[in-house]
Every structure is written in C-alpha cells, then in structure tokens.
Write an enzyme that holds these catalytic residues in place. Structure first.
Site, mmCIF file in Angstrom:
data_model
loop_
_atom_site.group_PDB
_atom_site.id
_atom_site.type_symbol
_atom_site.label_atom_id
_atom_site.label_comp_id
_atom_site.label_asym_id
_atom_site.label_seq_id
_atom_site.Cartn_x
_atom_site.Cartn_y
_atom_site.Cartn_z
ATOM 1 N N LYS A 158 -46.104 -5.881 -15.390
ATOM 2 C CA LYS A 158 -44.727 -6.062 -15.814
ATOM 3 C C LYS A 158 -43.825 -5.279 -14.856
ATOM 4 C CE LYS A 158 -43.487 -2.321 -18.912
ATOM 5 N NZ LYS A 158 -42.267 -1.907 -18.231
ATOM 6 N N HIS A 188 -49.806 -2.922 -20.750
ATOM 7 C CA HIS A 188 -50.774 -1.894 -21.144
ATOM 8 C C HIS A 188 -50.700 -1.550 -22.631
ATOM 9 C CE1 HIS A 188 -47.301 0.839 -20.576
ATOM 10 N NE2 HIS A 188 -47.939 1.640 -21.409
ATOM 11 N N LYS A 192 -53.893 -0.482 -25.966
ATOM 12 C CA LYS A 192 -53.999 0.788 -26.694
ATOM 13 C C LYS A 192 -54.873 0.617 -27.935
ATOM 14 C CE LYS A 192 -49.629 2.793 -25.123
ATOM 15 N NZ LYS A 192 -50.167 4.039 -24.553
ATOM 16 N N GLU A 226 -38.706 8.248 -26.283
ATOM 17 C CA GLU A 226 -39.201 9.080 -25.181
ATOM 18 C C GLU A 226 -38.283 10.278 -24.962
ATOM 19 O OE1 GLU A 226 -41.228 6.561 -21.833
ATOM 20 O OE2 GLU A 226 -39.385 5.535 -22.392
ATOM 21 N N ASP A 245 -36.884 -3.278 -19.803
ATOM 22 C CA ASP A 245 -38.015 -2.414 -19.471
ATOM 23 C C ASP A 245 -38.971 -2.221 -20.635
ATOM 24 O OD1 ASP A 245 -39.342 -0.681 -17.564
ATOM 25 O OD2 ASP A 245 -38.670 1.001 -18.791
ATOM 26 N N HIS A 250 -43.078 -4.715 -24.346
ATOM 27 C CA HIS A 250 -43.842 -3.869 -25.271
ATOM 28 C C HIS A 250 -43.495 -4.128 -26.745
ATOM 29 C CE1 HIS A 250 -45.225 -1.908 -21.776
ATOM 30 N NE2 HIS A 250 -44.344 -0.930 -21.707
ATOM 31 N N LYS A 350 -34.443 6.577 -24.000
ATOM 32 C CA LYS A 350 -34.798 7.708 -23.148
ATOM 33 C C LYS A 350 -34.025 8.951 -23.602
ATOM 34 C CE LYS A 350 -37.039 5.081 -20.085
ATOM 35 N NZ LYS A 350 -38.487 5.215 -19.824
#
Length: 507
Positions: A158, A188, A192, A226, A245, A250, A350
């Site tokens: 990605k 990814h 998980k 995050e 992003d 995700h 963020k």
C-alpha cells in the site's frame, strides 16, 4: 495464518525490488529469517535483493544482518543460524527505471531451475514507492522474466493508488501482465494475529454469531490512534493524509472482517467476495452529508514532558499552510439486512495521547432493567473489546454481582490475553503474509474489486475535503484525543469514544 498452515515445500526464488530499502530491512528480511528459523521455509529458496546500489553479496548480507539483529522478534542472530540463512541471499544491481538491467535476473532464475531440477515459484516483491509498481511490472514483461500463472506472483504494498482513477490505472497495468491470482496486494493489518482471530471468534463459536447483528449490536467503533507524528514522512504524508494512509485500507479492511457474512468455506475468493459485499453495501456520503458524518483535524505544537513537539505545519517537508488532515473520524452505515441502522464509527490520527488499535462492539441495553441500586446504579451494557495493539487481547465485558449481602453489580471481563498464552511469541504480520504468498494463498490479500470499492467509498469525502479548506486548522493539540468535534460526532448519537484501558483493567 490463513487457509494454508503447512510448511512451504516448493522451491522459491524471492526477488525484492528495493532490496536495500527501509521496508526490506525492517520487515521483509526479518520476517523471512524468522520463518526460516521456525522451519517454515522450503529447503530450496533464494532471496535476491535488487536495487541500484553498488554492493557485493558480502556487503549486502552484512547490512541485512544488522537489520535482523535490530528488528527480528527472535533477537540478535546466532552465528551458525545466520550463516545458514545468509547462504540463501544474493544481491543484484538493478535500476527499476532501466529495463535492460532486469536481464540478469532471467539468468539467475534459469540457473536455479537447473540446480534444483524443478520449476520454482517466483515471487517479485515491489518494496518501492507506489509510482514504480507499474514500471516494475512492465520491465518484467519486456524482459520476458518468468511469468507462469501457476508459479509466479507479484507482491505490491500500500498505498495502491492515490485515488480511484490511479488505482484503476494500476490494476489495469498489472492485470495486462499478470492474472488476478498472481497479484498479492498486501495490507499488513490483515496479517496481525488478533485480526485473523476475529473470523475464528465469530464463525467457530455458536454462542457469538447469533449476536452479531442489528438485533443485538448498538454500534461499532474502530479506533487506530498513534502517539507519533509523521517523522520523516512529510513529503509523502502531506500529499496523502490519514484518510488515504489509514482509513482507505487498514480501517475499511477491519470493517469488512467485522461486518462480512459467513463464508461458505475458507476459500480465498469466497472470503474476499464477502468482504467486497460489505464495501458495496456501505452508504456512500453525498456532499451535503459529509460535514455531519465526518470530522478532520490537524495537530498543533505542544509541550510533552518539558519538550516541545512540533505542530504538523512545522514538520519537515510539510507546506506551512497545509490543508492535509492528520486526524479523521467518520460514521458509516452498512445498508444490508444484518446491519441496517447500526452506526460504524472510525477514528484515527497522529500525535494523540496513546498508541492503540482496538475494535469495540457495543451491545444494546437489556430490555427491562431489574438490577438497579444506589451503589452500582444502572448496569452497564455488554461490550466486546478486541485489542490489536499494544495489548493483544479479546475481552467480553459482562455484568456480575459483587460479593456481599446486597444485589450490587459491577463489570467483569472474560479475557483472552495473548501475552499470557504459552504461544505468545506469535508470528509477526509480515511472516504470516509472506508465507501465505509463498504457498499461493490469497485469503489475506486484497483483490482488484475490493481496492476499487474502498476508493469509491472515500472519494466523495476526499474530494469534499480537498475543495473545502479546513479553516480551523490546526484544531487539536498534540498529546490529546483529537479535535473536540470528534467527540461531538459520536456524542450526538448518545455515545462516546472508548479508549483502551490499562492492561487487564476495566475502562
């Protein structure tokens, strides 16, 4: 792991374009090394690092060893183990913009075919910037590198496109050269351990699945927060933002797993069909709805432990007047029989107060409350909390009587904590995904129609935000939970955001 759980047996040549890049050093090589140590790799395999750097094999292996020492979950390498693994590594100088430099790869492939006396699987890994995915595919085609639909695969990272138009263009390029069953679009998050366990939790337990619908679920929250800022990713991030992003890939993938219908079998395309159905059923916002269904934010500077943290517009390679969002909160509905009327809230950002990824499924109140006391008040609703990181746990929050003479209730957790499991040293996401790619299992990889359906869902929001400047930016302080409007988004429906509690403690 997905459908396959067997040791890879077919000889494999793993060609990594971007072989000296950050992704290769931090994720790919440590993952392959861990698979090798655990006995999952085939007896015959070769890893070819391909990049423009002028390195010999020994220099390349030395660089990779340092990375594995730092990033492998197994810790620092042991001399003999590394020596055995490194014997499978070689370096080839390749300029991905120069088609002629791909020719030596064909010679290498033919050499190992003869040496192993069989036709190996060939995996081309595009560990480079997205704008080079199509270029690599074109050069593979022009040089007539191995491209057997049965044994050849290409892995792309990605972001897959920057918008719907570019995603379609990239899909068309790849599908002109490869078949869909050869293309592994990697996210990814799908590798998980806890994410994989959601499907097992739902579909392997008779007690759970009957509750998983609009009759019992009040709302669903998916939150990926995050503490870190954008670091050295300013050049990329300022042209992306968290909607591209994080949410387009995700978080929407997590919605698909939570909301999908039970598959008939655990076949890759059957599972992915059900995920695509979710995206197609999700309500696409009209421009007049977007302000009511979404919140965006951008962080400002802040003092954290006496140290000043830069605001987003002060970060390196960021436009001082940037309109790029570093926070997004959205409300979606899945318009189908199972989920009609149940809101799905997404939140990511963020420079927030805590790093955590969690899914919360809030169940409806009991229809008639008989256990109400002055001490414990009204019993709380049942809640299922799926913690992906930093804790890896699934907790079911129920009501139970407090020991004593009075009928007072409190919340208790039925908890499955991975850290207390004897197999807590579980594979990292890239280990799972790379082994699946080696074994030819696409269950955890995205299909072209799934990628495009995700882009179709967020394009109205992207277009609206790009045309309408965030006039209040920056609108939240670093080390906070984001803009006040994010709480208002969910509060107007009578809810509030759930935050990950301290380990093994109730919220």
């Amino acid at each position: 792991m997905a459908n396959t759980s067997s040791v890879a047996t077919k000889s494999t040549i793993f060609i990594i374009f971007g072989g000296t890049g950050d992704l290769t050093k931090r994720k790919i090589i440590p993952a392959l090394y861990n698979l090798f140590l655990d006995g999952w790799m085939p007896e015959n395999f070769k890893i070819i690092g391909a990049s423009l750097d002028n390195l010999n094999d020994e220099n390349y292996k030395t660089k990779l060893k340092s990375s594995v020492d730092e990033f492998s979950r197994k810790g620092k390498t042991k001399k003999e183990e590394w020596k055995k693994f490194a014997s499978h590594i070689t370096f080839q100088e390749v300029d991905i913009n120069n088609s002629s430099t791909f020719k030596p790869l064909s010679v290498i492939i033919e050499r190992y075919k003869k040496e192993w006396e069989e036709k190996p699987s060939i995996i081309y890994y595009c560990a480079v910037a997205p704008q080079f995915f199509g270029t690599i595919a074109e050069n593979i085609s022009q040089n007539k590198l191995d491209n057997d639909p049965e044994t050849t695969r290409i892995i792309v990272e990605k972001p897959f496109g920057r918008d719907l138009e570019s995603a379609k263009k990239l899909n068309n390029t790849l599908l002109r050269i490869f078949n869909e069953n050869q293309i592994y679009r990697i996210d990814h998050y799908l590798g998980k351990e806890v994410v994989q366990n959601i499907m097992a939790f739902r579909f392997a337990n008779e007690i759970i699945e009957p509750l998983w619908n609009r009759n019992h679920v009040e709302h669903v929250q998916i939150s990926v927060t995050e503490q870190i800022g954008i670091g050295d990713r300013g050049k990329y991030f300022d042209h992306a933002g968290v909607l591209r992003d994080m949410i387009q890939n995700h978080l929407l993938q997590l919605i698909c797993i939570i909301a999908m219908e039970p598959p008939i079998c655990f076949d890759a395309d059957e599972v992915r069909n059900k995920k695509v159905d979710v995206l197609k059923a999700m309500h696409k916002s009209m421009s007049e709805e977007i302000d009511a269904m979404s919140v965006r934010g951008q962080y400002s500077s802040c003092l954290i432990k006496g140290k000043e943290v830069l605001g987003y517009r002060e970060e390196e390679n960021v436009d001082p007047e940037s309109n790029t969002e570093t926070f997004a909160a959205l409300k979606f509905y899945v318009d189908n029989w199972r989920w009609q009327g149940v809101p799905f809230y997404l939140r990511t950002g963020k420079r927030l107060i805590k790093t955590a990824s969690m899914i919360t499924i809030q169940f409806k109140e009991v229809p008639h409350k008989i256990f109400i006391s002055e001490k414990s008040g009204t019993p709380k609703q049942n809640r299922l909390v799926i913690s992906i990181q930093p804790d890896m746990a699934i907790r079911f929050q129920l009501q139970s009587k407090i020991p004593g003479l009075e009928m007072d209730l409190d919340t208790v957790d039925i908890l499955f904590d991975y850290s207390e499991n004897k197999k807590a040293d579980s594979p990292k996401a890239y280990e799972t995904l790379l082994l699946d790619a080696i074994n030819g299992d696409q269950t955890l990889f995205m299909r072209a129609d799934q990628v495009e359906a995700a882009w179709k869902l967020i394009m109205p929001i992207l277009d609206y935000w790009e045309k309408n400047i965030g006039s209040d930016f920056p609108n939240y302080s670093a080390n906070s939970w984001g803009p006040d409007k994010a709480e208002a988004l969910i509060e107007k429906d009578g809810f509030h955001w759930f935050n990950l509690p301290d380990k093994n403690l109730k919220e």
